[in-house]
Design an enzyme around this catalytic site. Sequence first.
Site, PDB file in Angstrom:
ATOM      1  N   GLY A 180      28.710 -85.184  24.183  1.00 10.69           N
ATOM      2  CA  GLY A 180      28.475 -84.292  23.073  1.00 10.69           C
ATOM      3  C   GLY A 180      27.581 -84.096  22.914  1.00 10.69           C
ATOM      4  N   ASN A 232      27.453 -86.447  12.608  1.00 12.98           N
ATOM      5  CA  ASN A 232      27.482 -85.762  14.229  1.00 12.98           C
ATOM      6  C   ASN A 232      29.062 -85.589  14.242  1.00 12.98           C
ATOM      7  OD1 ASN A 232      27.065 -84.154  16.449  1.00 12.98           O
ATOM      8  ND2 ASN A 232      27.656 -86.149  17.647  1.00 12.98           N
ATOM      9  N   SER A 261      29.041 -76.185  11.173  1.00 13.31           N
ATOM     10  CA  SER A 261      30.135 -75.229  11.897  1.00 13.31           C
ATOM     11  C   SER A 261      30.078 -74.229  11.425  1.00 13.31           C
ATOM     12  CB  SER A 261      31.270 -75.694  12.192  1.00 13.31           C
ATOM     13  OG  SER A 261      31.623 -74.462  12.779  1.00 13.31           O
ATOM     14  N   TYR A 306      40.219 -77.420   9.592  1.00 13.79           N
ATOM     15  CA  TYR A 306      39.082 -77.267  10.330  1.00 13.79           C
ATOM     16  C   TYR A 306      38.113 -76.746   9.974  1.00 13.79           C
ATOM     17  CZ  TYR A 306      35.458 -77.464  13.461  1.00 13.79           C
ATOM     18  OH  TYR A 306      33.458 -77.366  14.242  1.00 13.79           O
ATOM     19  N   GLY A 359      27.738 -72.160  15.993  1.00 13.10           N
ATOM     20  CA  GLY A 359      28.916 -72.047  17.286  1.00 13.10           C
ATOM     21  C   GLY A 359      29.497 -71.709  18.027  1.00 13.10           C
ATOM     22  N   PHE A 382      34.619 -81.118  23.094  1.00 14.40           N
ATOM     23  CA  PHE A 382      35.465 -80.366  21.390  1.00 14.40           C
ATOM     24  C   PHE A 382      36.542 -79.212  21.799  1.00 14.40           C
ATOM     25  CE2 PHE A 382      36.617 -77.045  18.370  1.00 14.40           C
ATOM     26  CZ  PHE A 382      36.237 -77.493  17.312  1.00 14.40           C
TER      27      PHE A 382
END
Length: 255
Positions: free
Chosen positions: A16, A90, A143, A156, A187, A193
Amino acid sequence: MRPDHPIVLITGASSGFGAAMARLLAAQGCHLALGARRRERVEALAEELTRTHGVKVFAGTVDTRDTGSVNAFVEAAAASLGGLNVLVANAGLASGTYRLWETPDEDLEAMMRTNVEGVVKTIRAGLPHLRKAGWGHVFFIGSTAGHQPYEGGSVYCASKFGVKAIAHSLRLELNGEQIRVTSVDPGMAETEFSDVRLKDGDKAKAVYQGVKPLSANDVAECVRWCLMLPDHVNIDEMLVKCLDQASVHKLHRRT
Protein backbone atom coordinates in the site's frame (compact mmCIF):
# COMPACT_ATOMS: atom_id res chain seq x y z
CA MET A 1 21.00 21.14 7.44
CA ARG A 2 19.21 18.88 5.01
CA PRO A 3 21.37 15.91 3.94
CA ASP A 4 21.81 15.12 0.25
CA HIS A 5 20.32 11.67 0.83
CA PRO A 6 17.84 11.78 3.74
CA ILE A 7 17.32 8.60 5.73
CA VAL A 8 13.61 7.79 5.88
CA LEU A 9 11.96 5.34 8.26
CA ILE A 10 8.57 3.99 7.12
CA THR A 11 6.30 1.72 9.13
CA GLY A 12 3.69 -0.42 7.40
CA ALA A 13 6.08 -0.63 4.46
CA SER A 14 5.16 -4.07 3.15
CA SER A 15 2.29 -2.88 0.91
CA GLY A 16 0.00 0.00 0.00
CA PHE A 17 1.06 3.54 0.87
CA GLY A 18 4.22 2.39 2.65
CA ALA A 19 5.60 0.36 -0.25
CA ALA A 20 4.69 3.10 -2.75
CA MET A 21 6.47 5.72 -0.63
CA ALA A 22 9.53 3.51 -0.38
CA ARG A 23 9.75 3.13 -4.16
CA LEU A 24 9.20 6.82 -4.86
CA LEU A 25 11.64 8.06 -2.22
CA ALA A 26 14.29 5.54 -3.25
CA ALA A 27 14.07 6.98 -6.75
CA GLN A 28 14.80 10.39 -5.17
CA GLY A 29 17.98 9.00 -3.61
CA CYS A 30 16.69 8.57 -0.06
CA HIS A 31 18.06 5.77 2.09
CA LEU A 32 15.33 3.76 3.78
CA ALA A 33 14.41 1.86 6.92
CA LEU A 34 11.40 -0.30 6.10
CA GLY A 35 9.39 -1.91 8.87
CA ALA A 36 6.35 -4.19 8.82
CA ARG A 37 5.00 -7.33 10.42
CA ARG A 38 5.49 -9.25 7.14
CA ARG A 39 9.25 -9.68 7.05
CA GLU A 40 9.38 -11.48 3.68
CA ARG A 41 7.66 -8.60 1.90
CA VAL A 42 9.85 -5.82 3.29
CA GLU A 43 13.01 -7.83 2.67
CA ALA A 44 11.98 -8.42 -0.95
CA LEU A 45 11.19 -4.72 -1.35
CA ALA A 46 14.54 -3.76 0.19
CA GLU A 47 16.37 -6.02 -2.23
CA GLU A 48 14.45 -4.53 -5.16
CA LEU A 49 15.21 -0.94 -4.19
CA THR A 50 18.88 -1.58 -3.48
CA ARG A 51 19.27 -3.26 -6.85
CA THR A 52 17.23 -0.69 -8.79
CA HIS A 53 18.34 2.57 -7.18
CA GLY A 54 21.57 1.76 -5.35
CA VAL A 55 20.33 3.20 -2.07
CA LYS A 56 20.91 1.76 1.39
CA VAL A 57 17.88 -0.06 2.73
CA PHE A 58 17.38 -1.60 6.16
CA ALA A 59 14.41 -3.97 6.43
CA GLY A 60 13.06 -5.39 9.65
CA THR A 61 10.03 -6.75 11.44
CA VAL A 62 8.12 -4.34 13.65
CA ASP A 63 4.82 -4.50 15.49
CA THR A 64 4.02 -0.86 16.21
CA ARG A 65 1.67 -1.86 19.04
CA ASP A 66 4.61 -3.26 21.01
CA THR A 67 7.03 -0.79 22.61
CA GLY A 68 9.94 -3.23 22.68
CA SER A 69 9.47 -4.13 19.02
CA VAL A 70 9.33 -0.47 17.97
CA ASN A 71 12.36 0.53 20.01
CA ALA A 72 14.42 -2.41 18.75
CA PHE A 73 13.51 -1.71 15.11
CA VAL A 74 14.25 2.01 15.30
CA GLU A 75 17.59 1.51 17.07
CA ALA A 76 18.67 -1.21 14.65
CA ALA A 77 17.69 0.93 11.66
CA ALA A 78 19.54 4.00 12.94
CA ALA A 79 22.64 1.94 13.71
CA SER A 80 22.60 0.29 10.29
CA LEU A 81 22.05 3.48 8.28
CA GLY A 82 23.96 5.96 10.44
CA GLY A 83 20.98 7.86 11.79
CA LEU A 84 17.47 8.95 10.80
CA ASN A 85 16.07 12.14 9.27
CA VAL A 86 12.45 11.36 8.40
CA LEU A 87 9.75 9.36 10.18
CA VAL A 88 6.64 8.18 8.34
CA ALA A 89 4.11 6.78 10.81
CA ASN A 90 2.18 4.90 8.18
CA ALA A 91 1.11 1.65 9.85
CA GLY A 92 -2.65 1.63 10.43
CA LEU A 93 -5.86 -0.22 9.73
CA ALA A 94 -9.63 -0.28 9.88
CA SER A 95 -11.36 -3.40 11.15
CA GLY A 96 -15.05 -3.89 10.47
CA THR A 97 -17.93 -1.49 9.87
CA TYR A 98 -19.67 -1.97 13.19
CA ARG A 99 -22.03 0.40 14.90
CA LEU A 100 -20.45 1.65 18.10
CA TRP A 101 -22.31 -0.69 20.46
CA GLU A 102 -21.54 -3.72 18.28
CA THR A 103 -17.76 -3.26 18.08
CA PRO A 104 -15.92 -6.33 19.41
CA ASP A 105 -12.95 -5.80 21.73
CA GLU A 106 -10.63 -7.43 19.19
CA ASP A 107 -11.41 -4.81 16.53
CA LEU A 108 -11.57 -1.92 18.99
CA GLU A 109 -8.14 -2.73 20.38
CA ALA A 110 -6.58 -3.43 16.98
CA MET A 111 -7.56 0.00 15.66
CA MET A 112 -6.78 2.07 18.73
CA ARG A 113 -3.51 0.32 19.51
CA THR A 114 -2.23 0.39 15.92
CA ASN A 115 -3.57 3.76 14.76
CA VAL A 116 -2.95 5.76 17.94
CA GLU A 117 -0.55 3.96 20.27
CA GLY A 118 1.59 2.71 17.39
CA VAL A 119 1.99 6.21 16.00
CA VAL A 120 3.06 7.59 19.38
CA LYS A 121 5.52 4.76 19.96
CA THR A 122 7.07 5.14 16.50
CA ILE A 123 7.62 8.88 16.84
CA ARG A 124 8.72 8.65 20.47
CA ALA A 125 11.43 6.16 19.49
CA GLY A 126 12.56 7.97 16.35
CA LEU A 127 12.50 11.61 17.41
CA PRO A 128 15.82 11.57 19.33
CA HIS A 129 17.57 10.50 16.13
CA LEU A 130 16.03 13.40 14.16
CA ARG A 131 17.14 15.81 16.86
CA LYS A 132 20.64 14.35 16.82
CA ALA A 133 20.77 14.76 13.03
CA GLY A 134 19.76 18.43 13.34
CA TRP A 135 17.24 18.24 10.50
CA GLY A 136 14.10 16.20 10.23
CA HIS A 137 10.55 15.69 9.05
CA VAL A 138 7.75 13.73 10.73
CA PHE A 139 4.87 12.46 8.60
CA PHE A 140 1.55 11.23 9.90
CA ILE A 141 -0.68 9.31 7.51
CA GLY A 142 -4.13 10.33 8.66
CA SER A 143 -7.45 10.10 6.86
CA THR A 144 -10.53 12.03 5.85
CA ALA A 145 -12.06 9.95 8.67
CA GLY A 146 -10.14 12.23 11.02
CA HIS A 147 -12.06 15.21 9.64
CA GLN A 148 -15.57 13.85 9.16
CA PRO A 149 -17.03 10.83 11.01
CA TYR A 150 -19.46 8.41 9.41
CA GLU A 151 -21.80 5.59 10.36
CA GLY A 152 -20.10 2.26 10.87
CA GLY A 153 -16.74 3.90 11.43
CA SER A 154 -16.97 5.34 14.94
CA VAL A 155 -13.86 3.72 16.37
CA TYR A 156 -11.79 4.07 13.21
CA CYS A 157 -12.79 7.73 12.94
CA ALA A 158 -11.96 8.25 16.61
CA SER A 159 -8.50 6.81 16.02
CA LYS A 160 -7.89 9.12 13.07
CA PHE A 161 -9.19 12.17 14.96
CA GLY A 162 -6.61 11.11 17.53
CA VAL A 163 -3.86 11.07 14.91
CA LYS A 164 -4.90 14.56 13.85
CA ALA A 165 -4.67 15.80 17.46
CA ILE A 166 -1.25 14.21 17.93
CA ALA A 167 0.05 15.76 14.72
CA HIS A 168 -1.20 19.23 15.64
CA SER A 169 0.22 18.95 19.16
CA LEU A 170 3.62 17.78 17.91
CA ARG A 171 3.76 20.68 15.47
CA LEU A 172 3.37 23.05 18.43
CA GLU A 173 5.82 21.17 20.64
CA LEU A 174 8.57 21.14 17.99
CA ASN A 175 8.19 24.78 17.04
CA GLY A 176 11.66 26.35 17.04
CA GLU A 177 13.41 23.09 16.12
CA GLN A 178 14.50 22.22 12.60
CA ILE A 179 11.94 19.42 12.34
CA ARG A 180 8.91 19.74 10.11
CA VAL A 181 5.59 18.03 10.88
CA THR A 182 3.06 17.06 8.21
CA SER A 183 -0.17 15.06 8.24
CA VAL A 184 -1.20 13.64 4.86
CA ASP A 185 -4.88 12.70 5.12
CA PRO A 186 -6.20 10.65 2.17
CA GLY A 187 -9.78 9.84 1.29
CA MET A 188 -10.82 6.81 -0.71
CA ALA A 189 -7.72 4.99 -1.95
CA GLU A 190 -7.49 1.53 -3.50
CA THR A 191 -5.00 -0.52 -1.49
CA GLU A 192 -5.40 -3.57 0.79
CA PHE A 193 -7.35 -1.29 3.18
CA SER A 194 -10.83 -2.56 2.27
CA ASP A 195 -9.69 -6.18 2.09
CA VAL A 196 -8.40 -5.91 5.66
CA ARG A 197 -11.46 -4.02 6.86
CA LEU A 198 -14.16 -6.14 5.24
CA LYS A 199 -12.35 -9.51 5.11
CA ASP A 200 -14.21 -10.24 1.87
CA GLY A 201 -12.67 -9.73 -1.57
CA ASP A 202 -15.97 -9.15 -3.40
CA LYS A 203 -17.17 -6.59 -0.86
CA ALA A 204 -13.80 -4.86 -1.02
CA LYS A 205 -14.01 -4.54 -4.82
CA ALA A 206 -17.55 -3.14 -4.56
CA VAL A 207 -16.27 -0.21 -2.48
CA TYR A 208 -14.51 1.17 -5.57
CA GLN A 209 -17.11 0.21 -8.19
CA GLY A 210 -17.76 3.05 -10.62
CA VAL A 211 -15.16 5.29 -8.98
CA LYS A 212 -11.59 6.21 -9.83
CA PRO A 213 -10.04 6.29 -6.34
CA LEU A 214 -6.65 7.51 -5.25
CA SER A 215 -3.81 5.07 -5.75
CA ALA A 216 -1.01 4.34 -3.30
CA ASN A 217 1.31 6.21 -5.68
CA ASP A 218 -0.88 9.33 -5.46
CA VAL A 219 -0.49 9.43 -1.69
CA ALA A 220 3.23 8.67 -1.94
CA GLU A 221 3.62 11.64 -4.28
CA CYS A 222 2.03 13.91 -1.63
CA VAL A 223 4.66 12.79 0.87
CA ARG A 224 7.48 13.21 -1.64
CA TRP A 225 6.35 16.73 -2.56
CA CYS A 226 6.10 17.87 1.05
CA LEU A 227 9.51 16.41 1.84
CA MET A 228 11.22 18.08 -1.11
CA LEU A 229 9.94 21.61 -0.41
CA PRO A 230 12.43 24.24 0.85
CA ASP A 231 13.29 23.86 4.52
CA HIS A 232 11.40 26.96 5.64
CA VAL A 233 8.13 25.60 4.18
CA ASN A 234 5.99 23.30 6.36
CA ILE A 235 2.79 21.74 5.03
CA ASP A 236 0.92 21.22 8.29
CA GLU A 237 -1.94 19.23 6.84
CA MET A 238 -2.82 17.91 3.38
CA LEU A 239 -6.38 16.68 2.84
CA VAL A 240 -6.46 14.75 -0.45
CA LYS A 241 -9.39 13.02 -2.14
CA CYS A 242 -10.07 11.67 -5.59
CA LEU A 243 -12.19 13.87 -7.82
CA ASP A 244 -15.18 11.54 -7.47
CA GLN A 245 -15.23 11.95 -3.67
CA ALA A 246 -16.48 15.37 -2.62
CA SER A 247 -16.89 14.29 1.02
CA VAL A 248 -17.26 11.15 3.09
CA HIS A 249 -20.98 11.10 2.26
CA LYS A 250 -20.88 12.41 -1.32
CA LEU A 251 -19.41 10.10 -3.93
CA HIS A 252 -19.98 10.07 -7.66
CA ARG A 253 -20.26 6.56 -9.10
CA ARG A 254 -20.34 5.98 -12.85
CA THR A 255 -22.88 3.46 -14.09
